[in-house]
Write an enzyme that holds these catalytic residues in place. Structure first.
Site, PDB file in Angstrom:
ATOM      1  N   SER A   7     105.353 116.633   5.944  1.00 34.24           N
ATOM      2  CA  SER A   7     106.025 114.988   4.401  1.00 34.24           C
ATOM      3  C   SER A   7     107.826 116.293   3.814  1.00 34.24           C
ATOM      4  CB  SER A   7     104.819 115.457   3.274  1.00 34.24           C
ATOM      5  OG  SER A   7     105.269 117.334   2.554  1.00 34.24           O
ATOM      6  N   ASP A  45     104.998 111.981   6.644  1.00 31.74           N
ATOM      7  CA  ASP A  45     103.997 111.397   5.522  1.00 31.74           C
ATOM      8  C   ASP A  45     104.451 110.600   4.425  1.00 31.74           C
ATOM      9  OD1 ASP A  45     101.949 111.122   4.097  1.00 31.74           O
ATOM     10  OD2 ASP A  45     101.169 113.186   3.561  1.00 31.74           O
ATOM     11  N   HIS A  46     104.677 109.631   3.950  1.00 29.56           N
ATOM     12  CA  HIS A  46     105.292 109.046   2.075  1.00 29.56           C
ATOM     13  C   HIS A  46     107.331 109.610   2.194  1.00 29.56           C
ATOM     14  CE1 HIS A  46     101.441 108.500   0.155  1.00 29.56           C
ATOM     15  NE2 HIS A  46     101.046 109.779   0.428  1.00 29.56           N
ATOM     16  N   ASP A  92      95.130 116.764   2.908  1.00 30.64           N
ATOM     17  CA  ASP A  92      95.819 117.681   2.607  1.00 30.64           C
ATOM     18  C   ASP A  92      95.692 118.868   2.293  1.00 30.64           C
ATOM     19  OD1 ASP A  92      98.087 119.128   2.815  1.00 30.64           O
ATOM     20  OD2 ASP A  92      99.386 117.975   1.787  1.00 30.64           O
TER      21      ASP A  92
HETATM   22  P1  13P Z   1      94.932 114.945  -0.153  1.00 29.30           P
HETATM   23  O1  13P Z   1      95.196 115.168  -1.972  1.00 29.30           O
HETATM   24  O2  13P Z   1      93.519 114.177  -1.007  1.00 29.30           O
HETATM   25  O3  13P Z   1      94.734 115.694   0.387  1.00 29.30           O
HETATM   26  O4  13P Z   1      95.381 113.305   0.052  1.00 29.30           O
HETATM   27  C1  13P Z   1      96.659 113.685   1.141  1.00 29.30           C
HETATM   28  C2  13P Z   1      97.603 112.387   1.416  1.00 29.30           C
HETATM   29  O5  13P Z   1      96.774 111.408   1.183  1.00 29.30           O
HETATM   30  C3  13P Z   1      98.962 113.077   2.116  1.00 29.30           C
HETATM   31  O6  13P Z   1      98.921 111.789   2.786  1.00 29.30           O
HETATM   32  O1  G3H Z   2     100.623 113.167   0.359  1.00 29.67           O
HETATM   33  C1  G3H Z   2     101.048 114.085   0.021  1.00 29.67           C
HETATM   34  C2  G3H Z   2     100.945 114.877   1.175  1.00 29.67           C
HETATM   35  O2  G3H Z   2      99.598 116.011   0.267  1.00 29.67           O
HETATM   36  C3  G3H Z   2     102.045 116.175   1.343  1.00 29.67           C
HETATM   37  O3  G3H Z   2     101.789 116.565  -0.173  1.00 29.67           O
HETATM   38  O4  G3H Z   2     104.901 116.599  -0.745  1.00 29.67           O
HETATM   39  O5  G3H Z   2     103.877 118.596  -1.426  1.00 29.67           O
HETATM   40  O6  G3H Z   2     104.193 117.931   1.169  1.00 29.67           O
HETATM   41  P1  G3H Z   2     103.200 117.255  -0.154  1.00 29.67           P
HETATM   42 ZN    ZN Z   3      99.513 110.424   0.766  1.00 32.81          ZN
END
Ligand code: 13P
Ligand code: G3H
Ligand code: ZN
Length: 320
Positions: A48, A81-82, A255
């Site tokens: 992330s 991620d995101h 996560d």
């Molecule tokens: P959780 O918070 O359910 O683990 O989701 C993780 C996620 O979507 C990371 O992109």
């Molecule tokens: O969806 C988000 C993931 O759980 C990552 O979380 O942005 O705190 O690293 P983070």
């Molecule tokens: Zn997510």
């Protein structure tokens, strides 16, 4: 071996889901690789924006390269991620990532399309695939009226239009989950009817499920017994992973559950050994416990035991 994300999806589609696990540090990486090798599963490492800045983005990349050397038989993709637009470009330029996620889900439909299309153009020029998101995860409460609740889920007709106009390679859909350890107040489940309708409109197109941690209740109880306060924490029913996969969900993001393992191990270690101040004893326990957790998830996702066949597919697909 790091492979393109699309190669993993081609092998998994309609049969099982690839576990997409976030890492932030060395101990998570060690547990992740061990767990996937123990269960013989292909997997996706997610990084992330927060993880990239927790230490230094190069530190995580170096850890992953080292793990790839230590476990040459591992088969995995590396995914942002995101991401926001600039972070996507940074990852695309780095040449290290298999895929990026552009998260425009909070934007109006046309703005989400525009930003996703820009990232797709940049990524495809470098053979990197793009996950986009449509719909709003989270906040689906039992007391919310059906109309309001459904309004937050991904609209299948919009999903079809969005994919066709952006050219994205996979789509994160809101189907009733949310991020974090407090997902549901009651007995809500996944909206399989939404997945089915999207898959009908987009045949063989990889769908992604975010917010998929199951928040195991025994884990929550142990954390609370060791001084934590996570009353009411609740997650997705992990028995629903495979039914979702059979309907076209290729990637399931987990996560929070890994953080719960970390929290339980460290709380118990320091509660049971109050004179300990060494980081290695809990670190060692965590790596072992996280590996066990990953292997158990892969069993539920159906990815356990798929490693050899997925590698054969990857070799053929990549002409190796
Ligand atoms: P959780 O918070 O359910 O683990 O989701 C993780 C996620 O979507 C990371 O992109
Ligand atoms: O969806 C988000 C993931 O759980 C990552 O979380 O942005 O705190 O690293 P983070
Ligand atoms: Zn997510």
């Amino acid at each position: 071996m790091i492979v393109p994300t699309r190669v993993l999806f081609e092998h998994a589609y309609g049969k099982y889901a690839i576990g997409a696990y976030n890492i932030n540090n060395l101990e998570q990486a060690m547990g992740l690789f061990r767990g996937n090798m123990d269960s013989k599963a292909p997997f996706i490492i997610q990084i992330s924006k927060g993880a990239r800045s927790y230490t230094d983005k190069r530190m995580l990349e170096a850890i992953i390269r080292a793990a790839d050397e230590i476990w040459p038989d591992a088969l995995f993709a590396v995914h942002l991620d995101h991401g926001d637009e600039n972070t996507c470009y940074d990852c695309i330029e780095s040449g290290f990532y298999s895929s990026v996620m552009i998260d425009g889900s909070s934007l109006p439909f046309e703005d989400n399309i525009a930003v996703t299309k820009r990232v797709v153009d940049a990524a495809h020029a470098k053979n990197i695939s793009v996950e986009a998101e449509l719909g709003q995860l989270g906040g689906v409460e039992e007391h919310v009226k059906v109309d309001e609740k459904d309004a937050r889920l991904t609209d299948p007709a919009e999903a079809e239009e969005f994919v066709k106009r952006t050219g994205c390679d996979s789509l994160a859909c809101a189907i009733g989950t949310s991020h974090g350890a407090f997902k549901f107040s009651g007995t809500q489940g996944l909206h399989f009817e939404v997945i089915e309708e999207i898959a009908k409109r987009l045949p063989r197109f990889p769908l992604v499920m975010h917010g998929s941690s199951s928040v195991p209740q025994d884990e929550v109880a142990r954390i609370n017994a060791a001084g934590g306060d996570l009353k009411g924490a609740k997650g997705v029913n992990a028995e629903e992973y495979l039914p979702a996969a059979k309907r076209g969900v290729c990637k399931i993001n987990i996560d929070t559950d890994g953080r719960l393992v970390w929290c339980r191990v460290h709380r118990e270690e320091f509660k049971n050994n109050p004179s300990n101040f060494d980081l290695r004893p809990p670190g060692k326990v965590f790596m072992t416990e996280y590996a066990k957790f990953i292997a158990s998830r892969n069993e539920l996702l159906g990815s356990a035991g798929q490693l050899d066949s997925a590698r054969e597919h990857a070799k053929k697909a990549l002409g190796k």
